[in-house]
Design a protein around this motif. Sequence first.
Motif, mmCIF file in Angstrom:
data_model
loop_
_atom_site.group_PDB
_atom_site.id
_atom_site.type_symbol
_atom_site.label_atom_id
_atom_site.label_comp_id
_atom_site.label_asym_id
_atom_site.label_seq_id
_atom_site.Cartn_x
_atom_site.Cartn_y
_atom_site.Cartn_z
ATOM 1 N N ASN A 202 15.751 96.626 17.847
ATOM 2 C CA ASN A 202 14.380 96.952 18.224
ATOM 3 C C ASN A 202 13.792 95.888 19.148
ATOM 4 O O ASN A 202 12.577 95.783 19.285
ATOM 5 N N LEU A 203 14.662 95.128 19.774
ATOM 6 C CA LEU A 203 14.231 94.009 20.609
ATOM 7 C C LEU A 203 14.451 94.287 22.085
ATOM 8 O O LEU A 203 15.371 95.015 22.470
ATOM 9 N N SER A 204 13.614 93.682 22.902
ATOM 10 C CA SER A 204 13.816 93.675 24.347
ATOM 11 C C SER A 204 13.383 92.316 24.892
ATOM 12 O O SER A 204 12.544 91.629 24.308
ATOM 13 N N VAL A 205 13.985 91.947 26.005
ATOM 14 C CA VAL A 205 13.653 90.703 26.699
ATOM 15 C C VAL A 205 12.814 91.052 27.921
ATOM 16 O O VAL A 205 13.162 91.966 28.671
ATOM 17 N N PHE A 206 11.728 90.324 28.131
ATOM 18 C CA PHE A 206 10.875 90.621 29.269
ATOM 19 C C PHE A 206 10.510 89.341 30.018
ATOM 20 O O PHE A 206 10.537 88.236 29.467
ATOM 21 N N ALA A 207 10.172 89.530 31.281
ATOM 22 C CA ALA A 207 9.692 88.434 32.126
ATOM 23 C C ALA A 207 8.686 89.009 33.113
ATOM 24 O O ALA A 207 8.844 90.142 33.589
ATOM 25 N N GLN A 208 7.671 88.236 33.401
ATOM 26 C CA GLN A 208 6.622 88.691 34.315
ATOM 27 C C GLN A 208 6.021 87.488 35.008
ATOM 28 O O GLN A 208 5.863 86.425 34.408
ATOM 29 N N GLY A 209 5.686 87.654 36.288
ATOM 30 C CA GLY A 209 5.099 86.524 36.998
ATOM 31 C C GLY A 209 4.286 86.941 38.205
ATOM 32 O O GLY A 209 4.492 88.012 38.779
ATOM 33 N N ASP A 210 3.331 86.081 38.566
ATOM 34 C CA ASP A 210 2.558 86.197 39.794
ATOM 35 C C ASP A 210 2.738 84.900 40.575
ATOM 36 O O ASP A 210 2.631 83.798 39.993
ATOM 37 N N PHE A 211 2.972 85.021 41.890
ATOM 38 C CA PHE A 211 3.272 83.860 42.716
ATOM 39 C C PHE A 211 2.455 83.935 44.007
ATOM 40 O O PHE A 211 2.366 84.989 44.637
ATOM 41 N N SER A 212 1.846 82.799 44.383
ATOM 42 C CA SER A 212 0.976 82.774 45.555
ATOM 43 C C SER A 212 1.759 83.104 46.814
ATOM 44 O O SER A 212 2.936 82.766 46.960
ATOM 45 N N LEU A 213 1.073 83.771 47.760
ATOM 46 C CA LEU A 213 1.703 84.216 48.997
ATOM 47 C C LEU A 213 1.229 83.443 50.225
ATOM 48 O O LEU A 213 2.012 83.174 51.134
ATOM 49 N N ILE A 214 -0.052 83.127 50.291
ATOM 50 C CA ILE A 214 -0.604 82.526 51.491
ATOM 51 C C ILE A 214 -1.521 81.371 51.122
ATOM 52 O O ILE A 214 -1.678 81.029 49.952
ATOM 53 N N ASN A 215 -2.121 80.762 52.171
ATOM 54 C CA ASN A 215 -3.049 79.644 52.044
ATOM 55 C C ASN A 215 -2.313 78.356 51.677
ATOM 56 O O ASN A 215 -1.089 78.312 51.587
ATOM 57 N N ASP A 216 -3.081 77.313 51.443
ATOM 58 C CA ASP A 216 -2.513 75.994 51.193
ATOM 59 C C ASP A 216 -2.309 75.711 49.707
ATOM 60 O O ASP A 216 -1.978 74.585 49.336
#
Length: 274
Positions: A202-216
């Motif tokens: 009944n298990l699952s492995v998950f991963a999620q992320g947000d990563f900057s695209l522009i600017n300094d």
Amino acid sequence: MKKTAFSATLVALFTANVQADTVGLYLGSQIWQSEASGIFGEENRLIDFNLKKEQQINYFVAVEHPFPLLPNVRISSTTLDTTGKATLTQAFSFGSETFPIDDDVNVSFNVSYIDYTLYYELFDNGLFSFDLGLTARDFSGAVTVTGPKIIDDDDDCPQTSQGNPCTSTPTSSSVTPTGKIKTDEIEPMLYVATNIILPLTNLSVFAQGDFSLINDHTLFDYHVGLSYDLVKSRVGHFNLTLGYRAVKMEFENLDNLYTDLEFKGAFVGVIAHF
């Protein structure tokens, strides 16, 4: 290079073959024990305020559907609240206030953000899924630095020519030096997520992320973990999640705020799927 990656992402999104075959509503929440570390301040002076470990509560809602070309929608809210203090070894300016050397100053870091994400489920074969999208991260909140209270005693009592004693009552007033910088900016980010179901469990492995695209700015926010199926019924599915989350915020002039901070730690959460 970032512009090229951004353009390629857009092309991939709008040419995606959407895999979902039903409309689904997802509701989720996390309790996150975040440990903060790093430095922040204004451009020429960044300080380690020995930020405390704090418990944060985050939540999200998402809607997935089978309609081609239309993206799925996810909205999430994250709060980063912590406090700290430091003894200044140099004069420090923050939010139009200057604090002298040797002052004991306190900081209140109260920054939150709402993520508005449009994404496609590029692949889903029942055991493995992969999502790709774009996020607009809307920052709000404030960082406040306060110094020790300053007491101003007003004991001015002019004497008369006859030397009569002063009959007025001495007064005093106090002021607490305070510097404050508010954050109010939207950052575009790349959103990726994947889920792998472990067969015969009944298990699952998950991963999620947000990563900057522009600017300094250097900005990322990811979490990885395990999800356990608590209940599966016609009414809905309910999952318990356990994992690790990290948020990195290296800002160059975010409304005059400069940071090199990281929040990281374990979380436990629940997800309901209807």
